[in-house]
Write a protein that holds these residues in place. Structure first.
Motif, PDB file in Angstrom:
ATOM      1  N   ILE A  22       1.802  14.637  -1.397  1.00  0.00           N
ATOM      2  CA  ILE A  22       2.178  13.225  -1.237  1.00  0.00           C
ATOM      3  C   ILE A  22       1.574  12.666   0.048  1.00  0.00           C
ATOM      4  O   ILE A  22       1.030  11.556   0.052  1.00  0.00           O
ATOM      5  CB  ILE A  22       3.717  13.065  -1.250  1.00  0.00           C
ATOM      6  CG1 ILE A  22       4.266  13.389  -2.639  1.00  0.00           C
ATOM      7  CG2 ILE A  22       4.133  11.656  -0.802  1.00  0.00           C
ATOM      8  CD1 ILE A  22       5.772  13.561  -2.707  1.00  0.00           C
ATOM      9  N   GLU A  23       1.637  13.427   1.125  1.00  0.00           N
ATOM     10  CA  GLU A  23       1.091  12.959   2.408  1.00  0.00           C
ATOM     11  C   GLU A  23      -0.420  12.765   2.337  1.00  0.00           C
ATOM     12  O   GLU A  23      -0.953  11.776   2.854  1.00  0.00           O
ATOM     13  CB  GLU A  23       1.464  13.925   3.542  1.00  0.00           C
ATOM     14  CG  GLU A  23       0.810  13.629   4.880  1.00  0.00           C
ATOM     15  CD  GLU A  23       1.050  12.221   5.421  1.00  0.00           C
ATOM     16  OE1 GLU A  23       0.223  11.779   6.243  1.00  0.00           O
ATOM     17  OE2 GLU A  23       2.031  11.554   5.044  1.00  0.00           O
ATOM     18  N   ILE A  24      -1.116  13.680   1.688  1.00  0.00           N
ATOM     19  CA  ILE A  24      -2.573  13.542   1.552  1.00  0.00           C
ATOM     20  C   ILE A  24      -2.914  12.278   0.757  1.00  0.00           C
ATOM     21  O   ILE A  24      -3.782  11.495   1.147  1.00  0.00           O
ATOM     22  CB  ILE A  24      -3.178  14.790   0.877  1.00  0.00           C
ATOM     23  CG1 ILE A  24      -3.094  15.986   1.825  1.00  0.00           C
ATOM     24  CG2 ILE A  24      -4.621  14.546   0.453  1.00  0.00           C
ATOM     25  CD1 ILE A  24      -3.379  17.317   1.162  1.00  0.00           C
ATOM     26  N   VAL A  25      -2.211  12.072  -0.347  1.00  0.00           N
ATOM     27  CA  VAL A  25      -2.446  10.881  -1.170  1.00  0.00           C
ATOM     28  C   VAL A  25      -2.047   9.630  -0.394  1.00  0.00           C
ATOM     29  O   VAL A  25      -2.764   8.626  -0.409  1.00  0.00           O
ATOM     30  CB  VAL A  25      -1.689  10.977  -2.520  1.00  0.00           C
ATOM     31  CG1 VAL A  25      -1.764   9.668  -3.285  1.00  0.00           C
ATOM     32  CG2 VAL A  25      -2.227  12.132  -3.356  1.00  0.00           C
ATOM     33  N   ARG A  26      -0.907   9.670   0.299  1.00  0.00           N
ATOM     34  CA  ARG A  26      -0.446   8.512   1.069  1.00  0.00           C
ATOM     35  C   ARG A  26      -1.496   8.070   2.072  1.00  0.00           C
ATOM     36  O   ARG A  26      -1.864   6.904   2.120  1.00  0.00           O
ATOM     37  CB  ARG A  26       0.863   8.852   1.817  1.00  0.00           C
ATOM     38  CG  ARG A  26       1.438   7.645   2.590  1.00  0.00           C
ATOM     39  CD  ARG A  26       2.295   8.076   3.766  1.00  0.00           C
ATOM     40  NE  ARG A  26       1.556   8.782   4.787  1.00  0.00           N
ATOM     41  CZ  ARG A  26       0.753   8.197   5.691  1.00  0.00           C
ATOM     42  NH1 ARG A  26       0.576   6.889   5.698  1.00  0.00           N
ATOM     43  NH2 ARG A  26       0.101   8.923   6.592  1.00  0.00           N
ATOM     44  N   ARG A  27      -1.979   9.021   2.839  1.00  0.00           N
ATOM     45  CA  ARG A  27      -2.944   8.679   3.881  1.00  0.00           C
ATOM     46  C   ARG A  27      -4.229   8.123   3.277  1.00  0.00           C
ATOM     47  O   ARG A  27      -4.763   7.112   3.729  1.00  0.00           O
ATOM     48  CB  ARG A  27      -3.254   9.903   4.744  1.00  0.00           C
ATOM     49  CG  ARG A  27      -4.129   9.562   5.929  1.00  0.00           C
ATOM     50  CD  ARG A  27      -4.376  10.739   6.840  1.00  0.00           C
ATOM     51  NE  ARG A  27      -3.123  11.343   7.249  1.00  0.00           N
ATOM     52  CZ  ARG A  27      -2.961  12.655   7.397  1.00  0.00           C
ATOM     53  NH1 ARG A  27      -3.947  13.489   7.190  1.00  0.00           N
ATOM     54  NH2 ARG A  27      -1.796  13.130   7.777  1.00  0.00           N
ATOM     55  N   ASP A  28      -4.718   8.770   2.240  1.00  0.00           N
ATOM     56  CA  ASP A  28      -5.975   8.329   1.639  1.00  0.00           C
ATOM     57  C   ASP A  28      -5.839   6.950   0.992  1.00  0.00           C
ATOM     58  O   ASP A  28      -6.655   6.059   1.240  1.00  0.00           O
ATOM     59  CB  ASP A  28      -6.448   9.347   0.595  1.00  0.00           C
ATOM     60  CG  ASP A  28      -7.776   8.936   0.005  1.00  0.00           C
ATOM     61  OD1 ASP A  28      -8.795   9.015   0.726  1.00  0.00           O
ATOM     62  OD2 ASP A  28      -7.800   8.493  -1.169  1.00  0.00           O
ATOM     63  N   ILE A  29      -4.825   6.772   0.177  1.00  0.00           N
ATOM     64  CA  ILE A  29      -4.660   5.494  -0.535  1.00  0.00           C
ATOM     65  C   ILE A  29      -4.388   4.362   0.448  1.00  0.00           C
ATOM     66  O   ILE A  29      -4.967   3.278   0.345  1.00  0.00           O
ATOM     67  CB  ILE A  29      -3.542   5.596  -1.603  1.00  0.00           C
ATOM     68  CG1 ILE A  29      -3.928   6.603  -2.695  1.00  0.00           C
ATOM     69  CG2 ILE A  29      -3.200   4.230  -2.179  1.00  0.00           C
ATOM     70  CD1 ILE A  29      -5.198   6.255  -3.456  1.00  0.00           C
ATOM     71  N   ARG A  30      -3.519   4.608   1.415  1.00  0.00           N
ATOM     72  CA  ARG A  30      -3.216   3.560   2.391  1.00  0.00           C
ATOM     73  C   ARG A  30      -4.471   3.158   3.154  1.00  0.00           C
ATOM     74  O   ARG A  30      -4.755   1.976   3.338  1.00  0.00           O
ATOM     75  CB  ARG A  30      -2.150   4.039   3.377  1.00  0.00           C
ATOM     76  CG  ARG A  30      -1.706   2.927   4.301  1.00  0.00           C
ATOM     77  CD  ARG A  30      -0.943   3.432   5.506  1.00  0.00           C
ATOM     78  NE  ARG A  30      -0.376   2.304   6.216  1.00  0.00           N
ATOM     79  CZ  ARG A  30      -1.098   1.493   7.001  1.00  0.00           C
ATOM     80  NH1 ARG A  30      -2.385   1.683   7.161  1.00  0.00           N
ATOM     81  NH2 ARG A  30      -0.524   0.469   7.604  1.00  0.00           N
ATOM     82  N   ALA A  44       0.840  -1.207   0.000  1.00  0.00           N
ATOM     83  CA  ALA A  44       0.000   0.000   0.000  1.00  0.00           C
ATOM     84  C   ALA A  44       0.875   1.257   0.000  1.00  0.00           C
ATOM     85  O   ALA A  44       0.573   2.240  -0.686  1.00  0.00           O
ATOM     86  CB  ALA A  44      -0.928  -0.002   1.217  1.00  0.00           C
ATOM     87  N   ALA A  45       1.974   1.216   0.751  1.00  0.00           N
ATOM     88  CA  ALA A  45       2.881   2.367   0.806  1.00  0.00           C
ATOM     89  C   ALA A  45       3.499   2.650  -0.555  1.00  0.00           C
ATOM     90  O   ALA A  45       3.561   3.803  -0.998  1.00  0.00           O
ATOM     91  CB  ALA A  45       3.970   2.120   1.844  1.00  0.00           C
ATOM     92  N   LEU A  46       3.966   1.614  -1.226  1.00  0.00           N
ATOM     93  CA  LEU A  46       4.583   1.806  -2.549  1.00  0.00           C
ATOM     94  C   LEU A  46       3.570   2.325  -3.565  1.00  0.00           C
ATOM     95  O   LEU A  46       3.885   3.208  -4.373  1.00  0.00           O
ATOM     96  CB  LEU A  46       5.212   0.504  -3.035  1.00  0.00           C
ATOM     97  CG  LEU A  46       6.505   0.110  -2.336  1.00  0.00           C
ATOM     98  CD1 LEU A  46       6.928  -1.293  -2.756  1.00  0.00           C
ATOM     99  CD2 LEU A  46       7.613   1.119  -2.616  1.00  0.00           C
ATOM    100  N   TRP A  47       2.377   1.779  -3.534  1.00  0.00           N
ATOM    101  CA  TRP A  47       1.340   2.230  -4.462  1.00  0.00           C
ATOM    102  C   TRP A  47       0.966   3.689  -4.175  1.00  0.00           C
ATOM    103  O   TRP A  47       0.846   4.505  -5.087  1.00  0.00           O
ATOM    104  CB  TRP A  47       0.121   1.313  -4.380  1.00  0.00           C
ATOM    105  CG  TRP A  47      -0.982   1.661  -5.325  1.00  0.00           C
ATOM    106  CD1 TRP A  47      -2.270   1.970  -4.980  1.00  0.00           C
ATOM    107  CD2 TRP A  47      -0.931   1.749  -6.748  1.00  0.00           C
ATOM    108  NE1 TRP A  47      -3.003   2.246  -6.108  1.00  0.00           N
ATOM    109  CE2 TRP A  47      -2.208   2.108  -7.216  1.00  0.00           C
ATOM    110  CE3 TRP A  47       0.085   1.552  -7.692  1.00  0.00           C
ATOM    111  CZ2 TRP A  47      -2.499   2.295  -8.552  1.00  0.00           C
ATOM    112  CZ3 TRP A  47      -0.206   1.736  -9.033  1.00  0.00           C
ATOM    113  CH2 TRP A  47      -1.485   2.098  -9.458  1.00  0.00           C
ATOM    114  N   ALA A  48       0.805   4.016  -2.904  1.00  0.00           N
ATOM    115  CA  ALA A  48       0.495   5.397  -2.524  1.00  0.00           C
ATOM    116  C   ALA A  48       1.622   6.330  -2.936  1.00  0.00           C
ATOM    117  O   ALA A  48       1.379   7.445  -3.427  1.00  0.00           O
ATOM    118  CB  ALA A  48       0.252   5.488  -1.019  1.00  0.00           C
TER     119      ALA A  48
END
Length: 172
Positions: free
Chosen positions: A152-160, A14-18
């Motif tokens: 990046i942080e917004i996308v990371r949190r949402d996607i994860r 999930a981290a890599l995809w995010a």
């Protein structure tokens, strides 16, 4: 402050995809900050162009035409790849060391700015030392990197959270 998450709460896929998604999107955010606030004076070359030239590439030939404009895909590509690489690194590290997310990634963005514009670029003679840069460049790069990393942080949190259906590892 330097808390480490429990192994079973981490999700590296999930981290890599995010990171991949966030890096792609945030690259355009960073470019977007450079239009109203150009990051360097007109007499200086763009550091990625200098880097590519030092590696033997013919930067002036790395172009395409779009809507009557000449676009350098080499320079754009380097910026884009750096964005993806740093985003994937950030998202992976966030799985283990949540402190990297300080100020929603802004602290990491400031470190990237200092690392690149204060150390790497001057070291390879791709840009002047930090203390010789005009205030306008420092402001543009710092603000641009903060908005880039926040994206990046917004996308990371949402996607994860969408993939795992769970909060970040430090909250589990």
């Amino acid at each position: 402050m330097f808390e480490i998450t429990r192994t079973h709460t981490r999700n590296y896929v999930a981290a890599l995809w995010a990171g991949f998604l966030g890096g792609n999107i945030s690259s355009f955010v960073k470019w977007g900050t450079e239009n109203p606030m150009p990051p360097r004076t007109p007499d200086r070359a763009i550091p990625p162009a200098e880097m590519l030239q030092d590696m033997g590439f013919k930067v002036n030939e790395m172009i395409y035409h779009y809507s009557g404009h000449i676009v350098n895909w080499g320079v754009a590509g380097i910026h884009h790849l750096f964005s993806i690489g740093f985003a994937m690194f950030y998202c992976l590290v966030a799985e283990v060391f949540p402190a990297i997310k300080l100020w929603q990634g802004a602290a990491f963005a400031i470190l990237v700015t200092l690392g690149f514009h204060g150390v790497m670029l001057p070291l390879f003679h791709w840009a002047p030392p930090l203390w010789q840069l005009p205030f306008d460049e420092l402001l543009s790069e710092t603000l641009g990197h903060i908005l880039w990393m926040w994206t990046i942080e917004i996308v990371r949190r949402d996607i994860r959270n969408r993939i795992t259906k769970k909060p970040d590892p430090e909250y589990q």
